[in-house]
Design a protein around this motif. Structure first.
Motif, short mmCIF file in Angstrom:
data_model
loop_
_atom_site.label_atom_id
_atom_site.label_comp_id
_atom_site.label_asym_id
_atom_site.label_seq_id
_atom_site.Cartn_x
_atom_site.Cartn_y
_atom_site.Cartn_z
N LEU A 86 66.92 76.20 26.80
CA LEU A 86 65.90 76.02 25.76
C LEU A 86 65.41 74.57 25.78
N THR A 87 64.77 74.19 26.87
CA THR A 87 64.29 72.82 27.02
C THR A 87 62.85 72.71 26.52
N ARG A 88 62.39 71.46 26.31
CA ARG A 88 61.00 71.26 25.90
C ARG A 88 60.05 71.86 26.93
N ALA A 89 60.35 71.62 28.20
CA ALA A 89 59.46 72.11 29.26
C ALA A 89 59.41 73.62 29.28
N SER A 90 60.56 74.28 29.14
CA SER A 90 60.58 75.75 29.18
C SER A 90 59.86 76.33 27.97
N GLN A 91 60.03 75.71 26.81
CA GLN A 91 59.34 76.20 25.61
C GLN A 91 57.83 76.01 25.73
N ALA A 92 57.41 74.89 26.29
CA ALA A 92 55.98 74.66 26.49
C ALA A 92 55.39 75.68 27.45
N ALA A 93 56.13 75.99 28.51
CA ALA A 93 55.65 76.98 29.47
C ALA A 93 55.55 78.36 28.83
N LEU A 94 56.54 78.71 28.02
CA LEU A 94 56.50 80.00 27.33
C LEU A 94 55.33 80.07 26.36
N ARG A 95 55.07 78.98 25.64
CA ARG A 95 53.92 78.97 24.72
C ARG A 95 52.62 79.20 25.47
N ASP A 96 52.48 78.54 26.61
CA ASP A 96 51.27 78.72 27.41
C ASP A 96 51.13 80.16 27.89
N GLN A 97 52.22 80.75 28.30
CA GLN A 97 52.18 82.14 28.77
C GLN A 97 51.79 83.10 27.64
N LEU A 98 52.38 82.90 26.48
CA LEU A 98 52.06 83.77 25.34
C LEU A 98 50.61 83.60 24.92
N MET A 99 50.13 82.37 24.89
CA MET A 99 48.75 82.11 24.49
C MET A 99 47.77 82.74 25.47
N ALA A 100 48.09 82.66 26.77
CA ALA A 100 47.21 83.25 27.78
C ALA A 100 47.18 84.76 27.66
N ALA A 101 48.32 85.36 27.33
CA ALA A 101 48.39 86.81 27.24
C ALA A 101 47.82 87.35 25.93
N HIS A 102 47.90 86.53 24.89
CA HIS A 102 47.48 86.98 23.56
C HIS A 102 46.67 85.87 22.88
N PRO A 103 45.37 85.76 23.16
CA PRO A 103 44.55 84.67 22.61
C PRO A 103 44.54 84.60 21.08
N ASP A 104 44.88 85.70 20.39
CA ASP A 104 44.89 85.67 18.93
C ASP A 104 45.92 84.69 18.38
N TYR A 105 46.87 84.26 19.21
CA TYR A 105 47.81 83.24 18.76
C TYR A 105 47.09 81.95 18.36
N HIS A 106 45.87 81.74 18.87
CA HIS A 106 45.11 80.55 18.47
C HIS A 106 44.93 80.49 16.96
N HIS A 107 44.94 81.65 16.31
CA HIS A 107 44.70 81.72 14.87
C HIS A 107 46.00 81.83 14.07
N ASN A 108 47.14 81.80 14.76
CA ASN A 108 48.42 81.88 14.05
C ASN A 108 49.47 81.09 14.83
N LEU A 109 49.46 79.78 14.63
CA LEU A 109 50.38 78.93 15.37
C LEU A 109 51.83 79.14 14.94
N SER A 110 52.04 79.60 13.72
CA SER A 110 53.40 79.89 13.28
C SER A 110 53.98 81.06 14.07
N ALA A 111 53.21 82.12 14.23
CA ALA A 111 53.67 83.26 15.01
C ALA A 111 53.92 82.86 16.46
N LEU A 112 53.04 82.01 16.99
CA LEU A 112 53.22 81.55 18.37
C LEU A 112 54.53 80.81 18.52
N ARG A 113 54.83 79.91 17.60
CA ARG A 113 56.07 79.12 17.72
C ARG A 113 57.30 80.00 17.52
#
Length: 235
Positions: free
Chosen positions: A44-71
């Motif tokens: 659970l490193t900063r780099a791995s979490q950042a990569a996961l966030r990018d993957q989720l955002m790319a797959a589900h653009p609606d995360y742009h409107h709910n940063l809490s759900a994304l995190r």
């Protein structure tokens, strides 16, 4: 007769600087998790979490409107990759996110924010429009605001129209009676203008002039200057 009735503010990097706050909140969350399972340090490193966030955002653009759900969901995926089952990962992620959210509210206001808001509250309605998950109630500023709308509460964030229209509905004013103040050239200034609001670029961080903004855009560099700036706009 005064024209302006409502002032809406962005929050992050407008009322307070946010980058260091987020970094500290992320570190506090990581420390909380590692106290409970030191083995997570390797996965659970900063780099791995950042990569996961990018993957989720790319797959589900609606995360742009709910940063809490994304995190939260990023934490879930990280915990699952570390070997946790789905139910346990979701429980841990929910608790860890509350740790993050509490730390995320530990902000330091720009100078003169509170006395300026207190002064303006006697003359204007004041509201907040944010794409983030800062809470005026947790921070202790909610008594100075008539409302707070976020991308999470509205379902669409700036620069889209619904969050600006929600401000008009809450304050029961017309677009030409509103000035929006924010640090983002597009999401705040140009977006507000597209809805018929006046707009002020908040440059409390002393950033270079953003190319998209017209040269005559009103600019706020110190909150102590805001009442005089509003007087100039209120014609």
């Amino acid at each position: 007769m005064a024209r302006l009735k409502l002032i809406t503010f962005d929050l992050d990097n407008t009322l307070w600087p946010v980058d260091a706050v987020i970094r500290q909140a992320e570190q506090t969350t990581r420390d909380w998790l590692l106290e409970r399972d030191p083995a997570l340090a390797d996965t659970l490193t900063r780099a791995s979490q950042a990569a996961l966030r990018d993957q989720l955002m790319a797959a589900h653009p609606d995360y742009h409107h709910n940063l809490s759900a994304l995190r939260r969901d990023t934490l879930v995926e990280g915990l699952k990759q570390a070997g946790y089952g789905e139910p346990e990962a979701r429980r841990w992620a929910a608790d860890a996110f509350e740790v993050f959210l509490e730390a995320r509210q530990q902000v330091t206001l720009f100078p003169d924010v509170v006395p300026t808001l207190e002064q303006l509250a006697g003359r204007y309605q004041i509201g907040a429009l944010t794409n983030g998950n800062a809470s005026l109630a947790r921070i202790g500023l909610d008594h100075l605001f008539g409302f707070q709308h976020s991308s999470e509460s509205i379902g669409r964030g700036k620069p889209d129209a619904p969050i600006f229209l929600a401000a008009l509905a809450s304050a029961k004013v017309r677009a030409d009676q509103v000035v929006h103040i924010g640090d983002h050239p597009n999401d705040d200034v140009l977006a507000a203008r597209s809805q018929g609001f006046d707009a002020v670029w908040a440059n409390l961080l002393e950033m270079p002039w953003p190319e998209p903004l017209p040269a005559d855009t009103p600019t706020l560099r110190s909150f102590a200057d805001l009442p005089a700036l509003l007087e100039q706009l209120d014609v």
